[in-house]
Enzyme design. Structure first.
Site, PDB file in Angstrom:
ATOM      1  N   HIS A 154       0.981  -1.129   0.044  1.00  0.00           N
ATOM      2  CA  HIS A 154       0.375  -0.104   0.132  1.00  0.00           C
ATOM      3  C   HIS A 154       0.698   1.138  -0.106  1.00  0.00           C
ATOM      4  O   HIS A 154       2.068   1.068   0.268  1.00  0.00           O
ATOM      5  CB  HIS A 154      -0.561   0.032   1.110  1.00  0.00           C
ATOM      6  N   HIS A 201      -5.541  -1.932   4.393  1.00  0.00           N
ATOM      7  CA  HIS A 201      -5.559  -0.811   3.349  1.00  0.00           C
ATOM      8  C   HIS A 201      -4.816  -1.255   2.261  1.00  0.00           C
ATOM      9  O   HIS A 201      -3.870  -1.939   2.179  1.00  0.00           O
ATOM     10  CB  HIS A 201      -4.804   0.494   4.317  1.00  0.00           C
ATOM     11  N   HIS A 216       4.845   7.531   2.452  1.00  0.00           N
ATOM     12  CA  HIS A 216       5.688   6.131   2.539  1.00  0.00           C
ATOM     13  C   HIS A 216       5.067   5.057   1.303  1.00  0.00           C
ATOM     14  O   HIS A 216       3.733   5.071   1.174  1.00  0.00           O
ATOM     15  CB  HIS A 216       5.762   5.659   3.551  1.00  0.00           C
ATOM     16  N   HIS A 248       1.380  -0.126  15.214  1.00  0.00           N
ATOM     17  CA  HIS A 248       0.488   0.721  15.099  1.00  0.00           C
ATOM     18  C   HIS A 248      -0.764   0.472  15.826  1.00  0.00           C
ATOM     19  O   HIS A 248      -1.167  -0.863  15.640  1.00  0.00           O
ATOM     20  CB  HIS A 248       0.014   0.950  13.692  1.00  0.00           C
ATOM     21  N   TYR A 257       9.470   2.209   9.974  1.00  0.00           N
ATOM     22  CA  TYR A 257       9.576   3.356   8.971  1.00  0.00           C
ATOM     23  C   TYR A 257      11.077   3.589   8.869  1.00  0.00           C
ATOM     24  O   TYR A 257      11.527   3.836   9.842  1.00  0.00           O
ATOM     25  CB  TYR A 257       8.846   4.658   9.310  1.00  0.00           C
ATOM     26  N   GLU A 267       8.207   1.733   4.369  1.00  0.00           N
ATOM     27  CA  GLU A 267       7.764   0.728   5.406  1.00  0.00           C
ATOM     28  C   GLU A 267       8.078  -0.820   5.218  1.00  0.00           C
ATOM     29  O   GLU A 267       7.677  -1.055   4.010  1.00  0.00           O
ATOM     30  CB  GLU A 267       6.234   1.175   5.683  1.00  0.00           C
TER      31      GLU A 267
END
Ligand SMILES: [Fe+2]
Length: 311
Positions: A154, A201, A216, A248, A257, A267
């Site tokens: 993503h 995502h 990112h 997260h 990251y 990432e």
């Protein structure tokens, strides 16, 4: 869920300040496979377990950042339909001829209200993942080179008008909202996580005054041990790390990251959960991003660089 329409992130074209430095980073440290170079000097790479010819294209430029991010759609009829739908919605679309990107069919390009160029395409040569289709082994030696993520997963983009971006992705392209962060006043959305699949995502956006910015590109690993190993490899290669390894709260992903030699953030992560389109979106308050652990659950703090450093 039947997979039709937009299938998945397909490719990103990234600007790097020094091409060979960029290639060394993405090929030798991240461990992607170099699959070609074109007459313009662009370099094509894929993750070892991806089937299609390329997912990352590096272009040398005097400015870091992202040229475009693309999604693969089911077939050419779907591409034609989505192009018509985008035009009826009021967007201007452009057809990029087949072959302009190596081993890639016609692409439909359009600019979204955040100032990013998004592409759809249906065809890219399938070069395979190095495994047999019949009775395959679980991995190849390429899965042990560098960090060796399995796929480009993503991206997170920064730009204005993300309410309009959400409407476009959900009403025209078939995405749904998975998670969101409310604005500081509790009104509107400061950030959105959108999926076209069963993934937590496929693309995400943060409201930001400058258009067209990259936060990112993200590459998927299969275990927490692999995320820790990625941290070791980044440190051994003196790659500057931004955040992590940590988890997260938002999406539950376990992450690192870091910055490539041009200052583009990338990432390496694993995890998250598997949402369905009928799930109620998860909402984070603006304070929840920091002290609620949305960004960094163990440390429950905001990392200033997360909100300010983009390319
Ligand atoms: Fe991410």
């Amino acid at each position: 869920m039947a997979m039709t329409g937009v299938l998945r992130p397909g490719h990103a074209q990234l600007r790097v300040l020094n091409l060979e430095e960029g290639v060394r980073h993405y090929r030798d440290v991240l461990g992607m496979v170099e699959t070609g170079r074109d007459a313009q000097g662009r370099v094509y790479l894929k993750c070892w377990d991806e089937r299609d010819h390329n997912s990352l294209i590096l272009r040398e430029s005097d400015r870091a950042g992202i040229d475009f991010f693309a999604f693969k759609v089911l077939d050419e009829a779907t591409l034609d339909k989505l192009e018509r739908d985008l035009q009826e919605y009021g967007l201007t679309t452009e057809r990029i001829p087949a072959g302009e990107l190596m081993e890639t069919g016609e692409r439909v390009r359009f600019e979204i209200p955040s100032g990013h160029k998004i592409e759809l395409y249906a065809t890219k040569t399938q070069v395979g993942n190095g495994l047999q289709v019949t009775n395959p082994a679980p991995w190849t030696p390429a899965a042990e080179k560098g960090i060796a993520p399995v796929r480009l997963d993503h991206c997170l983009l920064y730009g204005p008008n993300i309410a309009e971006v959400k409407k476009l992705f959900c009403e025209v392209l078939g995405f749904y909202l998975v998670e969101r962060v409310l604005g500081p006043d509790g009104e509107g959305e400061a950030a959105i996580w959108l999926s076209c699949s069963h993934k937590v995502h496929d693309i995400a956006f943060v409201e930001h005054p400058e258009p067209g910015k990259l936060h990112h590109l993200s590459f998927l690993l299969e275990s927490w041990e692999e995320v820790l190993r990625a941290g070791d490899i980044l440190a051994m290669n003196k790659v500057p790390i931004d955040i992590g390894p940590t988890r997260h709260g938002i999406t539950r992903g376990c992450t690192i990251y870091a910055w490539d030699p041009s200052g583009n953030r990338f990432e390496t992560f694993m995890g998250g959960y598997q949402p369905y389109p009928d799930y109620e979106p998860t909402t984070w308050t603006f304070d929840g991003l920091g002290e609620g652990g949305g960004l960094d659950y163990p440390q429950r703090k905001l990392h200033e660089s997360f909100l300010t450093v983009v390319t």
